[in-house]
Design a protein around this motif. Structure first.
Motif, PDB file in Angstrom:
ATOM      1  N   ARG A  53       1.109  -1.108   0.087  1.00 47.86           N
ATOM      2  CA  ARG A  53       0.125   0.142  -0.092  1.00 47.86           C
ATOM      3  C   ARG A  53       0.597   0.959  -0.026  1.00 47.86           C
ATOM      4  O   ARG A  53      -0.114   2.114  -0.700  1.00 47.86           O
ATOM      5  N   VAL A  54       2.538   1.130   0.585  1.00 46.77           N
ATOM      6  CA  VAL A  54       3.497   2.319   0.095  1.00 46.77           C
ATOM      7  C   VAL A  54       4.254   1.785  -0.145  1.00 46.77           C
ATOM      8  O   VAL A  54       4.165   0.541  -0.696  1.00 46.77           O
ATOM      9  N   ALA A  55       5.484   2.742  -0.490  1.00 44.24           N
ATOM     10  CA  ALA A  55       6.225   2.426  -1.079  1.00 44.24           C
ATOM     11  C   ALA A  55       6.913   1.231  -0.798  1.00 44.24           C
ATOM     12  O   ALA A  55       7.191   1.133   0.595  1.00 44.24           O
ATOM     13  N   LEU A  56       7.801   0.180  -1.841  1.00 42.00           N
ATOM     14  CA  LEU A  56       8.862  -0.597  -0.921  1.00 42.00           C
ATOM     15  C   LEU A  56       9.588  -0.817  -0.871  1.00 42.00           C
ATOM     16  O   LEU A  56      10.451  -0.171  -2.649  1.00 42.00           O
ATOM     17  N   HIS A  57      10.696  -0.872   0.244  1.00 41.19           N
ATOM     18  CA  HIS A  57      11.952  -0.514  -0.570  1.00 41.19           C
ATOM     19  C   HIS A  57      12.759  -1.522  -1.423  1.00 41.19           C
ATOM     20  O   HIS A  57      12.222  -2.984  -1.002  1.00 41.19           O
ATOM     21  N   VAL A  58      13.265  -0.797  -2.016  1.00 35.93           N
ATOM     22  CA  VAL A  58      14.727  -1.956  -2.645  1.00 35.93           C
ATOM     23  C   VAL A  58      16.091  -2.811  -1.371  1.00 35.93           C
ATOM     24  O   VAL A  58      16.579  -1.174  -1.621  1.00 35.93           O
ATOM     25  N   ARG A  59      15.946  -3.438  -1.376  1.00 37.21           N
ATOM     26  CA  ARG A  59      17.423  -3.533  -0.250  1.00 37.21           C
ATOM     27  C   ARG A  59      18.004  -4.369  -1.141  1.00 37.21           C
ATOM     28  O   ARG A  59      18.477  -4.921  -1.854  1.00 37.21           O
ATOM     29  N   ALA A  60      19.734  -3.675  -0.666  1.00 35.74           N
ATOM     30  CA  ALA A  60      20.971  -4.782  -1.146  1.00 35.74           C
ATOM     31  C   ALA A  60      21.697  -5.524  -1.286  1.00 35.74           C
ATOM     32  O   ALA A  60      22.030  -6.492  -1.756  1.00 35.74           O
ATOM     33  N   ARG A  61      20.626  -6.670   0.171  1.00 38.69           N
ATOM     34  CA  ARG A  61      20.597  -8.156   0.537  1.00 38.69           C
ATOM     35  C   ARG A  61      18.940  -8.179   0.493  1.00 38.69           C
ATOM     36  O   ARG A  61      18.288  -7.050   0.619  1.00 38.69           O
ATOM     37  N   ALA A  62      19.547  -9.810   0.749  1.00 37.90           N
ATOM     38  CA  ALA A  62      17.611 -10.407   1.203  1.00 37.90           C
ATOM     39  C   ALA A  62      17.485  -9.924   2.847  1.00 37.90           C
ATOM     40  O   ALA A  62      17.113 -11.135   2.997  1.00 37.90           O
ATOM     41  N   THR A  63      17.542  -8.914   2.686  1.00 39.00           N
ATOM     42  CA  THR A  63      17.141  -9.299   4.343  1.00 39.00           C
ATOM     43  C   THR A  63      16.237  -7.440   4.680  1.00 39.00           C
ATOM     44  O   THR A  63      17.446  -6.569   4.185  1.00 39.00           O
ATOM     45  N   THR A  64      15.919  -7.538   5.928  1.00 43.14           N
ATOM     46  CA  THR A  64      15.126  -5.999   6.585  1.00 43.14           C
ATOM     47  C   THR A  64      16.551  -4.742   7.055  1.00 43.14           C
ATOM     48  O   THR A  64      16.458  -4.066   6.830  1.00 43.14           O
ATOM     49  N   SER A  65      17.804  -5.448   7.149  1.00 48.41           N
ATOM     50  CA  SER A  65      18.410  -4.940   8.095  1.00 48.41           C
ATOM     51  C   SER A  65      19.349  -4.134   6.795  1.00 48.41           C
ATOM     52  O   SER A  65      20.213  -3.920   7.088  1.00 48.41           O
ATOM     53  N   ALA A  66      19.560  -4.699   5.699  1.00 45.89           N
ATOM     54  CA  ALA A  66      20.389  -4.278   4.014  1.00 45.89           C
ATOM     55  C   ALA A  66      19.948  -3.199   4.181  1.00 45.89           C
ATOM     56  O   ALA A  66      18.695  -2.801   4.467  1.00 45.89           O
ATOM     57  N   ALA A  67      21.340  -2.425   3.815  1.00 49.20           N
ATOM     58  CA  ALA A  67      20.912  -0.371   2.628  1.00 49.20           C
ATOM     59  C   ALA A  67      20.033  -0.268   1.914  1.00 49.20           C
ATOM     60  O   ALA A  67      19.136  -1.542   1.551  1.00 49.20           O
ATOM     61  N   VAL A  68      19.389   0.255   2.423  1.00 51.49           N
ATOM     62  CA  VAL A  68      17.709   0.353   1.209  1.00 51.49           C
ATOM     63  C   VAL A  68      18.445   1.202  -0.469  1.00 51.49           C
ATOM     64  O   VAL A  68      18.938   2.341  -0.395  1.00 51.49           O
TER      65      VAL A  68
END
Length: 119
Positions: A53-68
């Motif tokens: 429903r909101v913008a989806l972050h694209v991350r550097a790795r497959a984890t929520t702690s990776a850089a956006v």
């Protein structure tokens, strides 16, 4: 009569292909961007759509702690190269690697139209 026409068009094709629902088969003269792109060398990517429903972050790795690295808008179409296991997002630990650009997105917020191969 339509079944006969489909049977003639698919002559020599496996019976399973003829039994697919109409929505899963390409319509003659219509773009087939929802199907996976396949080159002579094999599999390349699958199309998906962002279902958050909101913008989806694209991350550097497959984890929520990776850089956006960036973000994708709701309902934006994306090309997916492959899938891998990563951190769990709302009960889903699958992540998709974007095709043609760096980054990973959580599969929880992307609907893929066809199966995505494992990385």
């Amino acid at each position: 009569m339509a079944a006969l026409g489909v049977g003639l068009l698919l002559q020599g094709a496996p019976a399973a292909a003829a039994a697919q629902p109409a929505a899963a088969r390409p319509v003659p003269g219509e773009a087939t961007s929802a199907a996976p792109s396949v080159e002579a060398s094999g599999y390349t990517h699958v199309q998906g759509v962002v279902v958050s429903r909101v913008a989806l972050h694209v991350r550097a790795r497959a984890t929520t702690s990776a850089a956006v690295l960036g973000s994708l808008d709701p309902f934006e179409k994306v090309q997916l190269s492959c899938q891998a296991k990563g951190s769990t997002v709302e009960g889903n630990n699958i992540w998709y690697r974007l095709h043609g650009e760096p980054g990973w997105v959580s599969a929880r917020f992307v609907h893929n139209y066809t199966p995505v191969r494992w990385c």
